[in-house]
Design a protein around this motif. Structure first.
Motif, PDB file in Angstrom:
ATOM      1  N   MET A   1      23.806  -0.345  -2.861  1.00 24.62           N
ATOM      2  CA  MET A   1      25.027  -0.892  -2.877  1.00 24.62           C
ATOM      3  C   MET A   1      25.855  -0.813  -1.727  1.00 24.62           C
ATOM      4  O   MET A   1      25.582   0.286  -0.858  1.00 24.62           O
ATOM      5  N   LYS A   2      26.570  -1.569  -1.255  1.00 18.69           N
ATOM      6  CA  LYS A   2      27.676  -1.513  -0.268  1.00 18.69           C
ATOM      7  C   LYS A   2      29.193  -1.214  -0.795  1.00 18.69           C
ATOM      8  O   LYS A   2      29.515  -2.131  -1.555  1.00 18.69           O
ATOM      9  N   LEU A   3      29.664   0.069  -0.621  1.00 17.17           N
ATOM     10  CA  LEU A   3      30.814   0.190  -1.257  1.00 17.17           C
ATOM     11  C   LEU A   3      31.957   0.550  -0.162  1.00 17.17           C
ATOM     12  O   LEU A   3      31.752   1.166   0.808  1.00 17.17           O
ATOM     13  N   LEU A   4      33.200   0.321  -0.669  1.00 23.46           N
ATOM     14  CA  LEU A   4      34.244   0.616   0.069  1.00 23.46           C
ATOM     15  C   LEU A   4      35.259   1.655  -0.675  1.00 23.46           C
ATOM     16  O   LEU A   4      35.368   1.437  -1.934  1.00 23.46           O
ATOM     17  N   LEU A   5      35.471   2.856  -0.152  1.00 23.75           N
ATOM     18  CA  LEU A   5      36.510   3.963  -0.894  1.00 23.75           C
ATOM     19  C   LEU A   5      38.000   3.731  -0.193  1.00 23.75           C
ATOM     20  O   LEU A   5      37.965   3.543   1.068  1.00 23.75           O
ATOM     21  N   ILE A   6      39.120   3.616  -0.726  1.00 28.37           N
ATOM     22  CA  ILE A   6      40.048   3.637  -0.230  1.00 28.37           C
ATOM     23  C   ILE A   6      41.216   5.017  -0.128  1.00 28.37           C
ATOM     24  O   ILE A   6      41.011   5.346  -1.562  1.00 28.37           O
ATOM     25  N   GLY A   7      41.392   5.423   0.693  1.00 30.05           N
ATOM     26  CA  GLY A   7      42.300   6.614   0.720  1.00 30.05           C
ATOM     27  C   GLY A   7      41.915   7.364   2.095  1.00 30.05           C
ATOM     28  O   GLY A   7      40.924   7.278   2.731  1.00 30.05           O
ATOM     29  N   SER A   8      42.518   8.791   1.968  1.00 29.09           N
ATOM     30  CA  SER A   8      42.573   9.613   3.247  1.00 29.09           C
ATOM     31  C   SER A   8      42.674  11.041   2.962  1.00 29.09           C
ATOM     32  O   SER A   8      42.895  11.891   3.923  1.00 29.09           O
ATOM     33  N   GLY A   9      42.677  11.229   1.484  1.00 36.36           N
ATOM     34  CA  GLY A   9      43.158  12.665   1.233  1.00 36.36           C
ATOM     35  C   GLY A   9      41.961  13.615   0.874  1.00 36.36           C
ATOM     36  O   GLY A   9      40.617  13.005   1.127  1.00 36.36           O
ATOM     37  N   GLY A  10      42.103  14.801   0.567  1.00 34.48           N
ATOM     38  CA  GLY A  10      40.927  15.640   0.133  1.00 34.48           C
ATOM     39  C   GLY A  10      40.253  15.236  -1.206  1.00 34.48           C
ATOM     40  O   GLY A  10      39.100  15.417  -1.038  1.00 34.48           O
ATOM     41  N   ARG A  11      41.165  14.418  -1.842  1.00 30.71           N
ATOM     42  CA  ARG A  11      40.593  13.868  -3.109  1.00 30.71           C
ATOM     43  C   ARG A  11      39.324  12.678  -2.860  1.00 30.71           C
ATOM     44  O   ARG A  11      38.571  12.895  -3.202  1.00 30.71           O
ATOM     45  N   GLU A  12      39.659  12.094  -1.571  1.00 25.79           N
ATOM     46  CA  GLU A  12      38.935  10.935  -1.244  1.00 25.79           C
ATOM     47  C   GLU A  12      37.659  11.631  -0.431  1.00 25.79           C
ATOM     48  O   GLU A  12      36.459  10.992  -0.476  1.00 25.79           O
ATOM     49  N   HIS A  13      37.848  12.701   0.353  1.00 27.38           N
ATOM     50  CA  HIS A  13      36.858  13.165   0.868  1.00 27.38           C
ATOM     51  C   HIS A  13      35.793  13.659  -0.165  1.00 27.38           C
ATOM     52  O   HIS A  13      34.785  13.580  -0.203  1.00 27.38           O
TER      53      HIS A  13
END
Ligand code: AMP
Ligand code: GLY
Length: 427
Positions: A1-13
């Motif tokens: 699958m091709k995914l996009l994750l939105i965000g830039s914090g430690g949570r998103e890492h």
């Protein structure tokens, strides 16, 4: 699958790190990401609150699935827009995200569905709010109704300070977010963060973690987004879990559906363990940061099928996720001055070597690479999340602090007492 994750914090890492391990993820993009996320995903330079930019990207790239990390795009209706476009997305609609974006909404909701929480009043008028304060006893809990980056709650010890704080709220301390103010009864007890995934009708329990909201050791200083976390939380026993699911999470999922805005996404319940049992402090409509970092380290199962089932409404058919039993501790490294003013651009070294150590994963938050030198630089308030697993919580905490010591950064600010409550309980 091709995914996009939105965000830039430690949570998103942490989410990117976990999603990148999924056998079904072929392509992972992250907007806007950070220097750590860039090691596991392709970065797209579009801010998490640039809804128009994100929608254009999503249509251009034809992602199979979008995962929203932070609260702002949820409260701005990104999920609604993607639903209209027929794009599969993990996260609640704007109406469902009101559980986080409006404290007054959530208090009234708890009243309607008999969910245990602190007594409260809602005020849009300073005179009425001040009059209400006089009927209460210290300490006073004042909350901006709207989103305030985890900083919209103040707990003054005296009536005079509480009145002064009210003046600031109503004169726009948090902009529109503090034009409506919730005044609550003060609850005593230990806090825990509990997470469940909901598909609108079924709630699947994840696990609990404990966060450290205050900036300095001994729970002193201003509230922050969170300075460290650990899991499991010893106070969150199986009996507590059962009570929280029955009295708080399930009535919430039921009530949100009944009220016409089913909640799909992560329900993050901030809980106070009072003498009368667990009570809801607040809801968030997304994973916690830094709680997510320890939860992703402990999650043994693939994360992607859980998120897809939440979107598809098939969580009742999903096996309960498996968890690593080893405790995980997380120490947040912030830039000196956080949550007040701080400098950007200071150089950090030693992260790569620390990451090689057994049981250590350093997640990035506000980081970037120098354009010419490639050096790692601080680029935000909370900058790194140093996570460590260990045989015992003590081992995990010790390993995390050894790693923190080995990271060289002149502006490093962190708490030295992460997990102190649990460690005290265990010894
Ligand atoms: P919140 O942003 O609503 O989670 O509040 C931030 C912090 O303020 C919480 O983590 C608690 O430590 C504290 N807090 C919020 N509401 C209450 C309350 N009613 N009684 C005691 N402490 C509270
Ligand atoms: N750590 C608390 C939060 O994410 O709001």
């Amino acid at each position: 699958m091709k995914l996009l994750l939105i965000g830039s914090g430690g949570r998103e890492h942490a989410l990117a790190w976990k999603l990148a391990q999924s056998p079904n993820v072929e392509t992972l993009h992250c907007a806007p990401g950070n220097a750590g996320i860039a090691e596991v995903a392709d970065i797209v330079d579009i801010a998490a609150d640039d809804i128009i930019g994100l929608l254009a990207l999503i249509q251009r790239e034809a992602y199979d699935f979008v995962v929203v990390g932070p609260e702002q795009p949820l409260a701005m209706g990104l999920v609604d827009a993607l639903n209209d476009l027929g794009v599969r997305v993990f996260g609640p609609t704007e109406a469902a995200a009101q559980l986080e974006s409006s404290k007054a909404f959530t208090k009234a909701f708890c009243d309607r569905y008999d969910i245990p929480t602190a007594g409260y009043g809602v005020f849009t008028d300073i005179a009425a709010a001040k009059a209400h304060l006089k009927t209460m006893t210290a300490p006073y809990v004042l909350k901006a109704d709207g989103l305030a980056a985890g900083k919209g709650v103040v707990i003054p010890e005296t009536l005079k300070d509480a009145e002064a704080e009210l003046e600031e709220f109503f004169s726009g301390k948090f902009g529109d977010a503090s034009q409506t103010v919730v005044i609550e009864e003060f609850m005593r007890g230990q806090e825990a963060s509990f997470f469940a995934i909901s598909d609108g009708t079924t709630a699947l329990p994840l696990i609990a973690a404990q966060d450290h909201k205050r900036a300095y050791d001994g729970d002193k200083g201003p509230n922050t987004g969170g300075m460290g976390a650990y899991s499991p939380a010893p106070i969150f026993t199986d009996a507590v879990l059962a009570t929280v699911m029955e009295k708080i999470i399930q009535p919430t999922v039921y009530g949100m559906a009944k009220d016409g805005h089913p909640f799909k996404g992560v329900l993050f319940a901030g809980l106070m363990m009072t003498d009368e049992g667990p009570k809801l402090i607040e809801y968030n409509a997304r994973f916690g940061d830094p709680e997510c970092q320890v939860i992703m380290r402990r999650l043994q199962s693939d994360l992607l099928p859980l998120l897809l089932a939440a979107e598809a409404g098939t969580l009742d058919k999903v096996d309960a996720p498996a968890w690593f039993s080893e405790p995980v501790a997380n120490v947040v490294l912030a830039a000196e001055g956080y949550p007040g003013a701080y400098k950007k651009g200071t150089v950090i070294s030693g992260v790569e070597a620390v990451n090689e150590r057994d049981g250590i994963v350093v997640f990035h938050a506000g980081t970037r690479r120098g354009k010419n030198c490639g050096k790692l630089k601080a680029n935000g308030g909370r900058v790194l999340s140093v996570t460590a697993s260990g045989e015992t919580l003590r081992d995990a905490v010790d390993a995390a602090y050894e790693a923190v010591d080995a990271i060289k950064w002149s502006a490093k600010q962190y708490r030295t007492d992460i997990a102190y409550q649990a460690l005290k309980q265990n010894t």
